[in-house]
Design a protein around this motif. Structure first.
Motif, PDB file in Angstrom:
ATOM      1  N   ASP A   9      31.887  31.116  38.221  1.00 29.76           N
ATOM      2  CA  ASP A   9      31.642  32.178  38.837  1.00 29.76           C
ATOM      3  C   ASP A   9      30.689  32.322  40.722  1.00 29.76           C
ATOM      4  O   ASP A   9      30.282  33.084  41.080  1.00 29.76           O
ATOM      5  N   VAL A  49      46.894  38.698  36.425  1.00 28.38           N
ATOM      6  CA  VAL A  49      45.424  39.533  36.703  1.00 28.38           C
ATOM      7  C   VAL A  49      46.033  40.876  35.650  1.00 28.38           C
ATOM      8  O   VAL A  49      46.196  42.171  35.816  1.00 28.38           O
ATOM      9  N   ARG A 166      40.617  33.327  43.035  1.00 23.37           N
ATOM     10  CA  ARG A 166      38.643  34.475  43.055  1.00 23.37           C
ATOM     11  C   ARG A 166      38.137  35.481  43.783  1.00 23.37           C
ATOM     12  O   ARG A 166      37.938  36.678  43.164  1.00 23.37           O
ATOM     13  N   GLN A 169      39.026  39.136  41.742  1.00 24.17           N
ATOM     14  CA  GLN A 169      38.386  39.350  41.368  1.00 24.17           C
ATOM     15  C   GLN A 169      36.938  39.539  41.794  1.00 24.17           C
ATOM     16  O   GLN A 169      36.154  40.759  41.586  1.00 24.17           O
ATOM     17  N   GLU A 173      36.233  43.519  41.120  1.00 22.07           N
ATOM     18  CA  GLU A 173      34.652  44.163  41.120  1.00 22.07           C
ATOM     19  C   GLU A 173      33.593  44.699  41.900  1.00 22.07           C
ATOM     20  O   GLU A 173      32.687  45.256  41.538  1.00 22.07           O
ATOM     21  N   THR A 178      36.232  45.081  35.965  1.00 19.62           N
ATOM     22  CA  THR A 178      36.732  43.306  35.861  1.00 19.62           C
ATOM     23  C   THR A 178      37.761  43.097  35.907  1.00 19.62           C
ATOM     24  O   THR A 178      38.865  44.079  35.072  1.00 19.62           O
ATOM     25  N   CYS A 179      38.113  41.602  35.989  1.00 16.56           N
ATOM     26  CA  CYS A 179      40.121  41.696  36.443  1.00 16.56           C
ATOM     27  C   CYS A 179      39.483  39.567  35.003  1.00 16.56           C
ATOM     28  O   CYS A 179      39.139  39.566  35.551  1.00 16.56           O
ATOM     29  N   SER A 180      39.866  39.311  34.401  1.00 14.13           N
ATOM     30  CA  SER A 180      40.404  37.764  34.105  1.00 14.13           C
ATOM     31  C   SER A 180      42.355  37.834  34.860  1.00 14.13           C
ATOM     32  O   SER A 180      42.792  38.269  34.913  1.00 14.13           O
ATOM     33  N   SER A 194      45.905  34.137  30.767  1.00 14.79           N
ATOM     34  CA  SER A 194      45.248  34.948  31.343  1.00 14.79           C
ATOM     35  C   SER A 194      44.016  35.315  30.863  1.00 14.79           C
ATOM     36  O   SER A 194      43.434  36.170  30.729  1.00 14.79           O
ATOM     37  N   ARG A 200      35.940  38.666  32.280  1.00 16.54           N
ATOM     38  CA  ARG A 200      35.801  38.247  33.661  1.00 16.54           C
ATOM     39  C   ARG A 200      36.283  36.498  34.484  1.00 16.54           C
ATOM     40  O   ARG A 200      35.304  35.856  34.605  1.00 16.54           O
ATOM     41  N   LEU A 202      39.107  33.015  34.196  1.00 18.33           N
ATOM     42  CA  LEU A 202      39.673  32.669  35.564  1.00 18.33           C
ATOM     43  C   LEU A 202      40.115  30.861  35.003  1.00 18.33           C
ATOM     44  O   LEU A 202      39.438  30.598  35.175  1.00 18.33           O
TER      45      LEU A 202
END
Length: 457
Positions: A9, A49, A166, A169, A173, A178-180, A194, A200, A202
């Protein structure tokens, strides 16, 4: 990052040492100066995404008191409702999408239930898709909460795909959800990646490592392999994607026809399906499941009118007019019957085609027979084609031999009324103005919703 590229992160992403084992310990929260530079990326780079528990996340964003609590978006437990989305707090109890609401209520009695605010979800989804399109013009939205992005390095733009992921993301956020993201050389790899580390997450699969990434995964992991295909494969000792990659392609062709070749190629890490930015719309449809089965003629016609109005509205928003009108009816025993008619002229006017739907229903239903679901579709948009494929999967489309009059016979008055109602809805929302026949069906829906992108654009 995870798998071939462990997770972090840190504001500036980097790689763990190249000798680190795939699937090893996560590096979430590691300081950026503990990380090595990114490995070079050559060739195609596709992102998938996936917004994390999207509907529930938006509800928690808009209701701060719900944050950290089990939130379930779905229909009523006593009205055939199903779960649309569950927050991760609710998922710990075993609640998941498409689960009957009655089961979810039993598993998670302390859950916070909401039937959802779909205009709000659409608004948030559109904002996120705008972020993706600002990063690359090559975006293919596949549902309200998922999209593929092609971020392949070019001679002009050499930015590393992981840096793009990144940044996406971080930008998402900032909107409050949030997304993976899965990163790979194909849509197949990106999609599977994914799902590997949520929320969250990656997960990155570098070029050349596709097969080793896929090999240990169950065959069902691959999109397009359902329960029936899984059983066929397992009966022949093919349980993992590695087994599938090593299988005799001739056997797969016998079992699955041309799909067997596609499965074999993808299990070996290949897939050249492009990110399609202008995916043509084949059908616009809407369907609703009822809390209490319909048995009376006026109830069924009210439901048809409601579905027809939603389809007409979406057609006009997309600038489409179709020639193939479809009606689907599901009964209380879960059997389905469908019927279609080819219109003389393309139409986006529900006031013209709704009376035809009233007559079409006589071909598949008789008063007194309980109806659980009604759907309306319009397809056949290209001027040169006689019949366009429908979501209702009918083999033949009958020409319209039913003589019916529109709700309002004068076309000028009819179009004027439709344009006026569209203007009001554009300004004040979809429920701002409706006809009385539509309102009759309002109180008898389960409150469940799909993630079909056509339903949110």
């Amino acid at each position: 990052m995870k798998e071939e590229f462990p997770q972090t992160d840190a504001p500036v992403p980097g790689a763990l040492p190249s000798g680190a084992a795939a699937g090893g310990p996560s590096a979430r929260g590691a300081a950026s100066d503990d990380l090595l530079p990114l490995e070079a990326w050559e060739g195609p780079a596709i992102l998938l995404v996936d917004l994390d528990a999207f509907f529930a996340s938006v509800e928690q964003l808009d209701h701060p008191a719900w944050r950290g609590k089990p939130v379930i978006v779905g229909g009523d437990a006593d009205k055939h409702g199903v779960v649309s989305t569950a927050s991760y707090e609710a998922r710990r109890f075993g609640v998941h999408s498409a689960m009957p609401a009655s089961t979810a209520e039993r598993l998670c009695p302390e859950g916070i239930w909401t039937r959802g605010h779909f205009d709000r979800y659409r608004e948030m989804s559109n904002a996120i898709m705008d972020i993706l399109r600002s990063e690359t013009p090559h975006v293919q939205q596949v549902s309200i909460d998922e999209a593929f992005c092609d971020v392949s390095p070019t001679p002009v733009n050499r930015e590393h795909p992981v840096q793009v992921a990144r940044r996406i993301q971080q930008r998402v956020e900032k909107l409050g959800v949030t997304c993976s993201i899965g990163v790979g050389t194909s849509k197949t790899i990106a999609k599977i990646a994914s799902d590997m580390d949520k929320p969250r997450g990656l997960t990155v699969v570098y070029p050349g490592r596709e097969r080793s990434f896929l090999a240990p995964l169950p065959v069902r992991t691959m999109s397009g392999i359902g329960a029936a295909a899984e059983q066929k494969l397992k009966s022949r000792g093919i349980e993992t994607l590695g087994d599938l990659a090593d299988a005799d392609e001739a056997l797969l062709l016998r079992l699955f026809g041309k799909n067997g070749h596609v499965m074999h190629v993808r299990a070996n890490g290949g897939d050249d399906a492009p990110v399609v930015t202008d995916d043509p719309v084949k059908s616009v449809s809407n369907e609703t499941t009822f809390a209490v089965d319909l048995t009376e003629r006026d109830e069924v016609e009210a439901a048809i009118a409601t579905m027809a109005a939603k389809v007409g509205r979406r057609l006009r928003r997309k600038g489409l007019a179709g020639r193939t009108l479809g009606l689907k009816v599901r009964f209380d025993d879960r059997t389905v019957r469908s019927v279609q008619r080819r219109l003389e002229h393309p139409s986006d006017d529900e006031l013209a085609y709704t009376p035809l739907l009233y007559r079409m229903v006589d071909e598949v239903w008789h008063p007194g027979v309980p109806v659980r679901l009604i759907g309306v579709s319009m397809s056949g948009f290209a001027a040169e084609e006689g019949v366009q494929e429908s979501l209702f999967d009918l083999d033949e489309v009958a020409p319209n031999d039913i003589d019916v009059e529109p709700v309002i016979k004068d076309e000028g008055k009819r179009r004027g009324l439709i344009e006026a109602t569209d203007l009001v809805k554009n300004r004040f929302g979809e429920d701002a103005v409706r006809f009385g026949r539509e309102l009759r069906a309002d109180d008898n829906t389960t409150g469940s919703a799909s993630k079909n992108p056509a339903d949110y654009k």
